[in-house]
Design a protein around this motif. Structure first.
Motif, mmCIF file in Angstrom:
data_model
loop_
_atom_site.group_PDB
_atom_site.id
_atom_site.type_symbol
_atom_site.label_atom_id
_atom_site.label_comp_id
_atom_site.label_asym_id
_atom_site.label_seq_id
_atom_site.Cartn_x
_atom_site.Cartn_y
_atom_site.Cartn_z
ATOM 1 N N LEU A 40 0.837 -1.196 0.000
ATOM 2 C CA LEU A 40 0.000 0.000 0.000
ATOM 3 C C LEU A 40 0.874 1.250 0.000
ATOM 4 N N SER A 44 -1.313 0.914 8.296
ATOM 5 C CA SER A 44 -2.146 0.119 7.373
ATOM 6 C C SER A 44 -2.052 -1.361 7.694
ATOM 7 N N SER A 47 -1.684 -2.812 -7.198
ATOM 8 C CA SER A 47 -3.026 -2.740 -6.603
ATOM 9 C C SER A 47 -3.621 -4.124 -6.414
#
Length: 447
Positions: free
Chosen positions: A118, A130, A281
């Motif tokens: 991320l 995160s 992603s």
């Protein structure tokens, strides 16, 4: 003694072969996304390739032996249950402790890499915050229900496998043998042994399917299928990703980061490339599949050991609404949060500690297989170990070599691991647990 039949002790049998494949591959697949690349630092590309071949032989022989135990004694405790049955309370404690370290420490390592991926996409987002958030989200999902979470595993694991195949398709045309062979074995054969724990990371946790054995529909038929299909998938992915990544550019640039695959694509296509961003992603899917699976496996180990009196009994309670071991899941999550905080800048150390637990558990499992074969020759074995006793002996031997290599090259971490085991044994004896026989309905609950 009659088996208990209460909502507070039973888990639902709902998992099918596809679920098991997804859980097994999902547990492991993060090992293809990160962690293994640290092996290049200590061995070079060819040195690590040799280490991976050795470890792959260990896993092939181990899985075709371990499946005999899993199908003969389908218990949520996995290696803990097998070692208890074979060697009694002390054997059970050692195997249970090793399994807990294996899975509980793997979870924060995967969460850390999720944070790293991320951060690669959005540098303003911190890795640790995160990672903590991902950990919390999947604790909640696993409390919600095993069938729901296993269905999610199928979806997310298929996406992760597709992405790794896509990765190989993108970087494959850019592979250059000169890159792969540059500085191929800088530390000679000693580097091969130093790299063994990082090669184990390619497959670590596939044995976690044993932890959901009590939730499998027709375990004696479905568990072998799940293991065999999963192992074949992982061998292909491990060698494909490792070899192709090592030949796309200077591998030294990829040997100490938590996101080697998107970085490899960025070296080929440029970091600003839309495909690089897309890969990073969807790369989260593979890591999500694994953190989800390790939480399932570790919580079932906590649950089984608590049900047997080796951990506080409340951890064996099952949610009346969701039929999941909610307190075991929460306890494992707390340990994951603590490990993330303590080792937040030492991802390679977390990996090695988890591998220490794994290889110790593999050794205890193979010893258990030999002992149970001798003690219980008439035990029903729906899946007999292939090429017995050669396969389990090979798995045991390589596991011993891995353990010796880890201790030799990581003495401080090894002392932490064995000090924890010594403390557990001392508490175990002081509480008199070694004198207490586990009742059949606790240890042989699903036999």
């Amino acid at each position: 003694m009659a088996l208990e039949n209460t909502d507070s002790k039973q888990l639902k049998r709902v998992l099918k072969p596809l679920h098991l494949w997804a859980i097994a591959v999902g547990l492991v697949i993060s090992g293809e996304y990160f962690g293994w690349n640290f092996g290049w630092n200590v061995s070079g590309t060819v040195g690590f390739l040799i280490a991976t071949v050795i470890v792959t032989v260990m896993y092939v022989t181990f899985i075709f032996s371990y499946t005999e135990l899993t199908t003969s004694i389908p218990h949520a405790g996995g290696a803990f249950a097998y070692a208890y049955r074979a060697m009694g309370p002390f054997g059970g404690l050692i195997a249970g402790y090793a399994t807990l370290v294996d899975f509980l420490i793997a979870t924060p390592a995967i969460a850390f890499s999720l944070g790293g991926y991320l951060h690669f996409l959005h540098p303003a987002i911190g890795v640790i915050p995160s990672a903590m958030a991902f950990n919390a989200i999947f604790i909640i999902l696993n409390i919600y229900g095993v069938k729901e979470s296993a269905t999610f595993s199928v979806f997310i694991t298929i996406l992760a496998v597709i992405e790794l195949l896509l990765f190989m398709g993108v970087v494959g045309p850019h592979f250059k043998m000169d890159n792969f062979l540059t500085d191929a074995m800088p530390f000679g054969w000693s580097g091969v042994f130093a790299a063994l724990p990082f090669a184990v990371w390619f497959y670590l946790a596939i044995e976690g399917v044993a932890m959901v054995a009590e939730e499998v529909d027709n375990p004696r038929r479905n568990i072998p299928r799940g293991y065999i299909y999963a192992l074949g998938t992982l061998v292909i992915l491990a060698f494909g990703v490792m070899i192709l990544t090592g030949g796309v550019a200077d591998w030294h640039k990829l040997s100490s980061i938590a996101y080697p695959l998107p970085e490899a694509i960025s070296l080929v296509l440029g970091k600003g490339s839309g495909l690089t961003q897309l890969f990073a992603s969807i790369g989260l899917f593979g890591l999500i599949a694994s953190i989800h699976g390790t939480i399932i496996a570790s919580s079932r180990q906590v649950y089984a050991m608590a049900r047997s009196g080796y951990l506080p009994r409340p951890l064996a309670n099952v949610s009346e609404r969701f039929k999941t071991p909610h307190w075991a899941i929460i306890a494992g999550g707390a340990i994951s949060f603590a490990a993330l905080y303590i080792y937040q800048k030492q991802l390679d150390q977390i990996i090695i500690l988890s591998v220490l637990g794994a290889v110790t558990m593999y050794m205890m499992s193979m010893i258990s297989l030999f002992v149970i074969r001798h003690k219980e020759p008439k035990l029903e074995r729906p899946f007999a170990a292939i090429f017995y006793p050669v396969f389990p002996a090979i798995a045991l031997l390589i596991a011993v070599i891995c353990l010796i290599a880890i201790v030799y090259y990581n003495l401080q971490l090894s002392l932490i691991f064995f000090a924890g085991l010594a403390i557990a044994l001392a508490i175990f004896m002081l509480m008199g647990k070694h004198k207490t026989k586990i009742m059949d309905d606790e240890m042989l609950y699903a036999s």
